[in-house]
Design a protein around this motif. Structure first.
Motif, short mmCIF file in Angstrom:
data_model
loop_
_atom_site.label_atom_id
_atom_site.label_comp_id
_atom_site.label_asym_id
_atom_site.label_seq_id
_atom_site.Cartn_x
_atom_site.Cartn_y
_atom_site.Cartn_z
N GLY A 23 0.82 -1.20 0.00
CA GLY A 23 0.00 0.00 0.00
C GLY A 23 0.86 1.26 0.00
O GLY A 23 2.09 1.19 -0.01
N LYS A 24 0.20 2.41 0.03
CA LYS A 24 0.91 3.69 0.02
C LYS A 24 0.35 4.58 1.13
O LYS A 24 -0.87 4.61 1.34
CB LYS A 24 0.69 4.42 -1.30
CG LYS A 24 1.18 3.70 -2.51
CD LYS A 24 0.82 4.49 -3.75
CE LYS A 24 1.12 3.67 -5.00
NZ LYS A 24 0.63 4.34 -6.20
N ALA A 25 1.23 5.29 1.81
CA ALA A 25 0.77 6.28 2.78
C ALA A 25 -0.04 7.32 2.02
O ALA A 25 0.32 7.71 0.91
CB ALA A 25 1.95 6.93 3.48
N SER A 26 -1.16 7.75 2.60
CA SER A 26 -2.04 8.66 1.88
C SER A 26 -1.92 10.10 2.37
O SER A 26 -1.81 11.00 1.58
CB SER A 26 -3.49 8.18 2.02
OG SER A 26 -4.35 9.02 1.30
N ASN A 27 -1.95 10.30 3.64
CA ASN A 27 -1.85 11.64 4.23
C ASN A 27 -0.83 11.63 5.35
O ASN A 27 -0.46 10.57 5.84
CB ASN A 27 -3.20 12.08 4.80
CG ASN A 27 -4.25 12.27 3.73
OD1 ASN A 27 -3.98 12.84 2.69
ND2 ASN A 27 -5.45 11.76 3.97
N ASP A 28 -0.41 12.81 5.75
CA ASP A 28 0.46 12.91 6.92
C ASP A 28 -0.31 12.49 8.16
O ASP A 28 -1.55 12.56 8.20
CB ASP A 28 0.94 14.36 7.10
CG ASP A 28 1.86 14.81 5.99
OD1 ASP A 28 2.52 13.94 5.37
OD2 ASP A 28 1.91 16.03 5.73
N LYS A 29 0.41 12.07 9.17
CA LYS A 29 -0.24 11.74 10.44
C LYS A 29 -0.91 12.98 11.01
O LYS A 29 -0.42 14.10 10.84
CB LYS A 29 0.80 11.25 11.46
CG LYS A 29 1.40 9.93 11.11
CD LYS A 29 2.44 9.54 12.16
CE LYS A 29 3.20 8.32 11.72
NZ LYS A 29 4.24 7.95 12.70
N MET A 30 -2.05 12.77 11.66
CA MET A 30 -2.76 13.85 12.33
C MET A 30 -2.71 13.55 13.82
O MET A 30 -3.10 12.46 14.25
CB MET A 30 -4.21 13.91 11.87
CG MET A 30 -5.00 14.97 12.58
SD MET A 30 -6.78 14.82 12.40
CE MET A 30 -7.06 13.19 13.02
N ASP A 31 -2.23 14.48 14.59
CA ASP A 31 -2.12 14.28 16.03
C ASP A 31 -2.56 15.56 16.73
O ASP A 31 -1.86 16.57 16.69
CB ASP A 31 -0.68 13.92 16.41
CG ASP A 31 -0.54 13.47 17.85
OD1 ASP A 31 -1.56 13.38 18.56
OD2 ASP A 31 0.59 13.19 18.27
N ASP A 32 -3.74 15.52 17.30
CA ASP A 32 -4.18 16.67 18.08
C ASP A 32 -4.74 16.19 19.42
O ASP A 32 -4.65 15.02 19.75
CB ASP A 32 -5.19 17.53 17.30
CG ASP A 32 -6.51 16.85 17.01
OD1 ASP A 32 -6.89 15.92 17.74
OD2 ASP A 32 -7.19 17.25 16.05
N GLU A 33 -5.31 17.07 20.14
CA GLU A 33 -5.77 16.78 21.50
C GLU A 33 -6.86 15.70 21.54
O GLU A 33 -6.98 14.97 22.51
CB GLU A 33 -6.31 18.08 22.09
CG GLU A 33 -6.75 18.00 23.50
CD GLU A 33 -7.20 19.36 24.02
OE1 GLU A 33 -7.92 19.37 25.02
OE2 GLU A 33 -6.84 20.39 23.42
N TYR A 34 -7.66 15.60 20.50
CA TYR A 34 -8.84 14.73 20.53
C TYR A 34 -8.69 13.44 19.74
O TYR A 34 -9.44 12.50 19.97
CB TYR A 34 -10.05 15.50 20.01
CG TYR A 34 -10.30 16.75 20.80
CD1 TYR A 34 -10.82 16.67 22.08
CD2 TYR A 34 -9.98 17.99 20.29
CE1 TYR A 34 -11.03 17.81 22.84
CE2 TYR A 34 -10.19 19.14 21.03
CZ TYR A 34 -10.72 19.05 22.30
OH TYR A 34 -10.91 20.17 23.04
#
Length: 56
Positions: A23-34
């Protein structure tokens, strides 16, 4: 499609496993408070979102 994970480490492990399987990575990681998430495209081009949301 979205998949729920039990931890940030499990999100990373699922996406990394998918990438290693072709497979391929699609988006950057998302890391927030929630929430924490990362996505990938499988070998057929389907987009998968893997998300972790703490219960607190």
């Amino acid at each position: 499609m979205a998949i729920s994970a039990d931890s940030k480490a499990e999100v990373d492990e699922m996406v990394q496993t998918a990438i290693e399987a072709g497979g391929k990575a699609s988006n950057d990681k998302m890391d927030d408070e929630y929430m924490y998430g990362w996505s990938f495209q499988d070998v057929d081009g389907h987009l998968w979102e893997v998300m972790y949301m703490p219960e607190s």
